[in-house]
Design an enzyme around this catalytic site. Structure first.
Site, mmCIF file in Angstrom:
data_model
loop_
_atom_site.group_PDB
_atom_site.id
_atom_site.type_symbol
_atom_site.label_atom_id
_atom_site.label_comp_id
_atom_site.label_asym_id
_atom_site.label_seq_id
_atom_site.Cartn_x
_atom_site.Cartn_y
_atom_site.Cartn_z
ATOM 1 N N GLU A 79 0.855 -1.182 0.000
ATOM 2 C CA GLU A 79 0.000 0.000 0.000
ATOM 3 C C GLU A 79 0.898 1.240 0.000
ATOM 4 O O GLU A 79 2.009 1.223 0.544
ATOM 5 C CB GLU A 79 -0.852 -0.056 1.263
ATOM 6 C CG GLU A 79 -1.823 1.061 1.488
ATOM 7 C CD GLU A 79 -2.562 0.895 2.818
ATOM 8 O OE1 GLU A 79 -3.585 1.564 2.990
ATOM 9 O OE2 GLU A 79 -2.112 0.100 3.686
ATOM 10 N N LYS A 103 -9.504 1.843 -1.491
ATOM 11 C CA LYS A 103 -9.710 1.310 -0.147
ATOM 12 C C LYS A 103 -11.086 1.702 0.392
ATOM 13 O O LYS A 103 -11.445 2.879 0.413
ATOM 14 C CB LYS A 103 -8.599 1.827 0.759
ATOM 15 C CG LYS A 103 -8.539 1.194 2.137
ATOM 16 C CD LYS A 103 -7.319 1.732 2.875
ATOM 17 C CE LYS A 103 -7.096 1.064 4.215
ATOM 18 N NZ LYS A 103 -5.908 1.631 4.890
ATOM 19 N N CYS A 132 -5.127 -3.623 3.027
ATOM 20 C CA CYS A 132 -4.779 -3.446 4.435
ATOM 21 C C CYS A 132 -5.942 -3.572 5.415
ATOM 22 O O CYS A 132 -6.407 -4.682 5.691
ATOM 23 C CB CYS A 132 -4.079 -2.095 4.590
ATOM 24 S SG CYS A 132 -3.160 -1.903 6.136
#
Length: 276
Positions: free
Chosen positions: A52, A124, A162
């Site tokens: 990321e 995300k 994540c």
């Protein structure tokens, strides 16, 4: 059975996770990405998952993130595309994306294929407003849409990021869309019990969905490290410890099919995933 009825098994496909600690110098980050991708390709990887925020990162978000942000078709992804073309590998990496009419940036993952450029993107969904952090002050959440998949080596790959690992429905939707492998760039911040959380959650997302998960984290001191590739039975196939390095595993549709014959959890479940 005649020979034309016999299915030829797909050869195993080399997937690598590449771990490093991106910083606030885009050129230096690209140089490290190049080094790690070359290393992974030389060891047989045909797809490399990077962390990321591979394009730009500071330990605390600030106004510099917007200044360093780029559109998906900007210089960073063009450099990734050139690298993918030269090495003949797929690359998956996180970037800081500039959004039209938005003061905040997007935490975006791009997948780049040889001779094709960007073949999938993911923004995300769940921002890291936890453990004393406030990612949403600087980053806009992605919209909920159909997961974007891409194919490589006879397998279908999906993307997530994540903190999304703490929300099992994210991975389940990607698998319901047809993914065999989930690529998960991360910047998993170190802290009490955080490494344990990383291992448990990454393994659970693979095991409960009977898919591979290739999770690439930042190296310490900010990230927890321990980038890993987990197979559909929850077996940790390859791991990077605390250093900048690559780890490779060979994934196959045959392994997924074999696991699902033993553990048909996706067929037996009684609930679907719907947005709130």
């Amino acid at each position: 059975m005649s020979t034309d009825q016999v299915e030829t098994p797909q050869p195993a496909f080399g997937v690598a996770v590449a771990q490093f600690a991106p910083g606030d110098d885009v050129a230096a980050n690209l140089a490290e990405i190049t080094r790690l991708a070359e290393l992974a390709a030389s060891r047989g990887a045909r797809l490399v998952v990077l962390p990321e925020y591979s394009s730009y990162f500071t330990p605390q978000p600030d106004a510099s993130w917007h200044a360093a942000s780029e559109p998906v078709d900007g210089p960073f992804t063009r450099a990734l595309a050139e690298l993918a073309d030269r090495l003949g590998v797929h690359l998956v990496a996180g970037m800081v994306e500039r959004l039209d009419g938005e003061a905040r940036v997007a935490n975006t993952v791009v997948a780049v294929a040889p001779a094709s450029g960007v073949v999938a993107t993911y923004r995300k969904l769940h921002l890291y407003d936890a453990f004393g952090q406030r990612e949403s002050d600087w980053v806009a959440p992605g919209g909920i849409g159909e997961p974007e998949l891409f194919e490589a080596g006879g397998l279908r790959f999906g993307l997530q990021t994540c903190y999304d690992a703490r929300f099992p429905e994210v991975t389940r939707r990607i698998v319901d869309a047809g993914a065999d492998v989930v690529c998960m760039p991360a910047e998993w911040v170190r802290g009490p019990l955080k490494e344990a959380h990383w291992r448990v959650l990454t393994t659970a997302r693979a095991l409960e969905n009977t898919v591979y998960v290739a999770a690439a984290d930042h190296a310490p001191p900010v990230g927890a490290g321990n980038s890993m590739i987990v197979d559909p039975m929850g077996v940790e196939l390859a791991t990077v410890g605390e250093v900048a390095d690559v780890a490779i595993a060979w994934v196959s549709a045959e392994r997924i099919a074999a696991v699902r014959r033993v553990n048909p959890a996706l067929v037996l479940r009684r609930f679907a995933v719907v947005p709130r």
